[in-house]
Design a protein around this motif. Structure first.
Motif, mmCIF file in Angstrom:
data_model
loop_
_atom_site.group_PDB
_atom_site.id
_atom_site.type_symbol
_atom_site.label_atom_id
_atom_site.label_comp_id
_atom_site.label_asym_id
_atom_site.label_seq_id
_atom_site.Cartn_x
_atom_site.Cartn_y
_atom_site.Cartn_z
ATOM 1 N N GLU A 190 -21.829 -68.089 -87.055
ATOM 2 C CA GLU A 190 -21.834 -67.528 -85.799
ATOM 3 C C GLU A 190 -23.386 -66.983 -85.984
ATOM 4 O OE1 GLU A 190 -20.544 -62.785 -84.662
ATOM 5 O OE2 GLU A 190 -19.481 -63.802 -86.047
ATOM 6 N N LEU A 191 -23.885 -66.619 -84.687
ATOM 7 C CA LEU A 191 -25.444 -66.202 -84.660
ATOM 8 C C LEU A 191 -25.371 -64.776 -85.239
ATOM 9 C CD1 LEU A 191 -26.295 -67.484 -80.949
ATOM 10 C CD2 LEU A 191 -26.892 -68.434 -83.241
ATOM 11 N N GLY A 192 -26.427 -64.461 -85.898
ATOM 12 C CA GLY A 192 -26.594 -63.201 -86.447
ATOM 13 C C GLY A 192 -28.151 -62.673 -86.953
ATOM 14 N N PHE A 193 -28.259 -61.900 -87.637
ATOM 15 C CA PHE A 193 -29.483 -61.271 -88.140
ATOM 16 C C PHE A 193 -29.560 -61.133 -89.599
ATOM 17 C CE2 PHE A 193 -28.753 -59.727 -83.711
ATOM 18 C CZ PHE A 193 -30.031 -60.077 -82.953
ATOM 19 N N ARG A 194 -30.868 -61.097 -89.958
ATOM 20 C CA ARG A 194 -31.083 -61.107 -91.614
ATOM 21 C C ARG A 194 -32.017 -59.736 -91.832
ATOM 22 N NH1 ARG A 194 -30.839 -66.682 -91.830
ATOM 23 N NH2 ARG A 194 -29.239 -67.545 -93.408
ATOM 24 N N ASP A 195 -32.241 -59.059 -90.539
ATOM 25 C CA ASP A 195 -33.330 -58.060 -90.417
ATOM 26 C C ASP A 195 -32.621 -56.845 -89.903
ATOM 27 O OD1 ASP A 195 -35.400 -56.460 -89.184
ATOM 28 O OD2 ASP A 195 -36.661 -57.555 -90.612
ATOM 29 N N LYS A 196 -32.258 -55.777 -90.558
ATOM 30 C CA LYS A 196 -31.645 -54.592 -89.807
ATOM 31 C C LYS A 196 -32.470 -54.021 -88.710
ATOM 32 C CE LYS A 196 -29.796 -51.593 -92.659
ATOM 33 N NZ LYS A 196 -29.525 -50.295 -93.474
ATOM 34 N N GLN A 197 -33.852 -54.043 -88.886
ATOM 35 C CA GLN A 197 -34.430 -53.208 -87.729
ATOM 36 C C GLN A 197 -34.388 -54.313 -86.528
ATOM 37 O OE1 GLN A 197 -38.518 -52.605 -88.626
ATOM 38 N NE2 GLN A 197 -39.210 -52.314 -86.431
ATOM 39 N N ILE A 198 -34.416 -55.593 -86.740
ATOM 40 C CA ILE A 198 -34.234 -56.458 -85.409
ATOM 41 C C ILE A 198 -32.670 -56.347 -84.876
ATOM 42 C CG2 ILE A 198 -34.518 -58.578 -84.433
ATOM 43 C CD1 ILE A 198 -36.323 -59.321 -86.608
ATOM 44 N N ALA A 199 -31.973 -56.241 -85.786
ATOM 45 C CA ALA A 199 -30.535 -56.021 -85.336
ATOM 46 C C ALA A 199 -30.171 -54.897 -84.472
ATOM 47 C CB ALA A 199 -29.542 -56.208 -86.625
ATOM 48 N N ASN A 200 -30.844 -53.823 -84.882
ATOM 49 C CA ASN A 200 -30.877 -52.643 -84.426
ATOM 50 C C ASN A 200 -31.466 -52.560 -82.932
ATOM 51 O OD1 ASN A 200 -29.287 -50.622 -85.743
ATOM 52 N ND2 ASN A 200 -30.863 -50.325 -87.246
ATOM 53 N N SER A 201 -32.672 -53.434 -82.990
ATOM 54 C CA SER A 201 -33.163 -53.582 -81.637
ATOM 55 C C SER A 201 -32.307 -54.402 -80.578
ATOM 56 C CB SER A 201 -34.434 -54.368 -81.917
ATOM 57 O OG SER A 201 -35.501 -53.851 -82.373
ATOM 58 N N PHE A 202 -31.575 -55.314 -81.029
ATOM 59 C CA PHE A 202 -30.641 -56.024 -80.113
ATOM 60 C C PHE A 202 -29.526 -55.063 -79.914
ATOM 61 C CE2 PHE A 202 -26.809 -58.482 -79.668
ATOM 62 C CZ PHE A 202 -27.200 -59.312 -78.668
ATOM 63 N N VAL A 203 -29.040 -54.174 -80.752
ATOM 64 C CA VAL A 203 -28.107 -53.114 -80.408
ATOM 65 C C VAL A 203 -28.537 -52.493 -79.170
ATOM 66 C CG1 VAL A 203 -26.732 -51.143 -81.179
ATOM 67 C CG2 VAL A 203 -26.995 -53.115 -82.472
ATOM 68 N N SER A 204 -29.951 -52.238 -79.175
ATOM 69 C CA SER A 204 -30.471 -51.281 -78.137
ATOM 70 C C SER A 204 -30.389 -52.030 -76.685
ATOM 71 C CB SER A 204 -31.929 -50.843 -78.465
ATOM 72 O OG SER A 204 -32.920 -51.922 -77.893
ATOM 73 N N MET A 205 -30.316 -53.057 -76.850
ATOM 74 C CA MET A 205 -30.069 -53.915 -75.413
ATOM 75 C C MET A 205 -28.608 -54.113 -75.152
ATOM 76 S SD MET A 205 -32.721 -57.467 -76.202
ATOM 77 C CE MET A 205 -34.336 -57.008 -76.849
ATOM 78 N N VAL A 206 -27.695 -54.025 -76.175
ATOM 79 C CA VAL A 206 -26.176 -54.408 -75.943
ATOM 80 C C VAL A 206 -25.697 -52.947 -75.128
ATOM 81 C CG1 VAL A 206 -24.023 -54.325 -76.815
ATOM 82 C CG2 VAL A 206 -25.798 -55.651 -77.696
ATOM 83 N N MET A 207 -26.201 -51.921 -75.689
ATOM 84 C CA MET A 207 -25.733 -50.411 -75.153
ATOM 85 C C MET A 207 -25.655 -50.349 -73.486
ATOM 86 S SD MET A 207 -24.269 -48.934 -77.324
ATOM 87 C CE MET A 207 -23.973 -50.617 -78.309
ATOM 88 N N PRO A 208 -26.821 -50.537 -72.697
ATOM 89 C CA PRO A 208 -26.953 -50.547 -71.474
ATOM 90 C C PRO A 208 -26.144 -51.632 -70.816
ATOM 91 C CG PRO A 208 -29.185 -51.218 -72.256
ATOM 92 C CD PRO A 208 -28.367 -50.750 -73.550
ATOM 93 N N TYR A 209 -26.251 -52.817 -71.426
ATOM 94 C CA TYR A 209 -25.362 -53.846 -70.665
ATOM 95 C C TYR A 209 -23.800 -53.400 -70.727
ATOM 96 C CZ TYR A 209 -22.741 -58.212 -71.626
ATOM 97 O OH TYR A 209 -21.840 -59.335 -71.911
ATOM 98 N N ALA A 210 -23.446 -53.113 -72.080
ATOM 99 C CA ALA A 210 -22.004 -52.656 -72.076
ATOM 100 C C ALA A 210 -21.571 -51.616 -71.241
ATOM 101 C CB ALA A 210 -21.726 -52.806 -73.450
ATOM 102 N N LYS A 211 -22.544 -50.502 -71.306
ATOM 103 C CA LYS A 211 -22.078 -49.278 -70.456
ATOM 104 C C LYS A 211 -22.090 -49.640 -69.096
ATOM 105 C CE LYS A 211 -23.787 -44.513 -70.260
ATOM 106 N NZ LYS A 211 -24.755 -43.576 -70.596
ATOM 107 N N GLU A 212 -23.005 -50.463 -68.361
ATOM 108 C CA GLU A 212 -23.089 -50.438 -67.155
ATOM 109 C C GLU A 212 -21.953 -51.367 -66.716
ATOM 110 O OE1 GLU A 212 -24.570 -50.273 -63.444
ATOM 111 O OE2 GLU A 212 -25.484 -49.565 -65.284
#
Length: 336
Positions: A190-212
């Motif tokens: 599965e695609l994933g991250f090894r860096d928590k900061q980058i993973a959190n940056s991705f979550v910041s993209m997921v939120m407006p997408y999923a909410k919209e």
């Protein structure tokens, strides 16, 4: 601008074998199917440019090649949306499929068999039709929500940059290059991250997408199109199969020429939200929730980001409890 977006995902070792597929009738058709389910046709949204199912499929194919260098998986990625009708998931709503939103898509094999050029290429590349109908064979391409896969990854990235304009190309690129192929809880890639900061940056993209996807603006757009497509089918303006063969812009012209209300939809620039039932055409429904909770590897162990990041956990809790007003309508659209 699309080319700048596409370049982010192209591997240093270019998969030239996909280029032979790009001019097949099957791939040519989805150049005329927009990706954002009709949002391009109304002023409720302002995408940076028109993004099609072809554009999306090419991006996803390059993603799969970048992470796997698997020829069969890359070709499957290129073809994964060829059974999509005009207006995409709006047609699922027209068919009454609000939760799964999977009813309208035709099997890849059904589409491929009607394209002799495509069939010849698949034979040359030793690609079996039954494998194309079983995309679960390629978990980097397709995976069950909320797991991350290339198809879902471009859904988030394209929403963030093109559709909702919440993030820049630079932010997309830095997040993309922070991804790796990991092994998830079930022991599958599965695609994933090894860096928590980058993973959190991705979550910041997921939120407006999923909410919209849960907001009345998106619901209204999709339900309006679903409703007017159903009316067009009843009035025999076009047939259901035309949605799989005709360019989307031709379908739009047919709708616009028969139903003046289409011009009010294209001119609409906001929805009116209310908890009281309107005396107009309105939207009030629960639809499929789209979400991504990426995998992260820390100290040799694997977790979902919301289990190791308080920031991400708060974001997902907020998303889980989000709901828009009960009703929404457009002032100048009384009925369809």
């Amino acid at each position: 601008m699309y080319q700048d977006y596409l370049k982010i995902f192209i591997d240093a070792e270019y998969p030239s074998f996909i280029d032979r597929y790009l001019t097949t009738p099957t791939l040519e058709r989805i150049k005329h199917v927009t990706y954002f389910c009709g949002c391009d046709y109304t002023k409720l949204y302002h995408p940076r440019f028109t993004y099609t199912r072809f554009d999306h499929s090419l991006v996803v194919a390059h993603m799969v090649w970048h992470f796997t260098h698997d020829k069969a998986g890359t070709i499957a990625a290129l073809l994964h949306d060829v059974g999509t009708p005009c207006f995409a998931h709006c047609i699922d709503l027209a068919l009454g499929d609000y939760q799964e939103q999977e009813s309208s898509e035709k099997p890849i094999s059904t589409i491929a068999r009607a394209d002799t050029q495509l069939m010849a290429l698949l034979k040359t590349d030793h690609i079996k039709l039954e494998d194309l109908d079983n995309l679960a064979k390629y978990p980097i391409l397709e995976n069950k929500s909320p797991r991350l896969c290339a198809d879902r990854l471009d859904g988030v990235f394209s929403a963030a940059f093109i559709w909702l304009r919440t993030h820049s190309l630079q932010e997309i690129a830095s997040t993309y290059h922070g991804l790796s192929v990991l092994i998830n809880e079930q022991g599958h890639p599965e695609l994933g991250f090894r860096d928590k900061q980058i993973a959190n940056s991705f979550v910041s993209m997921v939120m407006p997408y999923a909410k919209e996807m849960q907001m009345n603006r998106d619901k209204y757009t999709m339900h309006f199109i679903a409703k007017i497509v159903k009316k067009s089918l009843r009035d025999q303006i076009f047939q259901l199969n035309d949605l799989y063969t005709m360019p989307e812009e031709h379908i739009v012209k047919l709708i616009a020429s028969h139903y003046p209300i289409w011009s009010a939809f294209t001119a609409a620039d906001h929805v009116i939200k209310t908890n009281r039932r309107p005396q107009k055409f309105y939207v009030s429904s629960k639809v499929k929730k789209r979400n991504v909770i990426p995998l992260i590897q820390l100290d040799g162990k694997y977790y979902r980001i919301n289990k190791v990041s308080a920031r991400a956990a708060r974001s997902y809790r907020t998303l889980a409890t989000f709901s828009d007003t009960k009703y929404a309508y457009v002032k100048n659209i009384a009925k369809i």
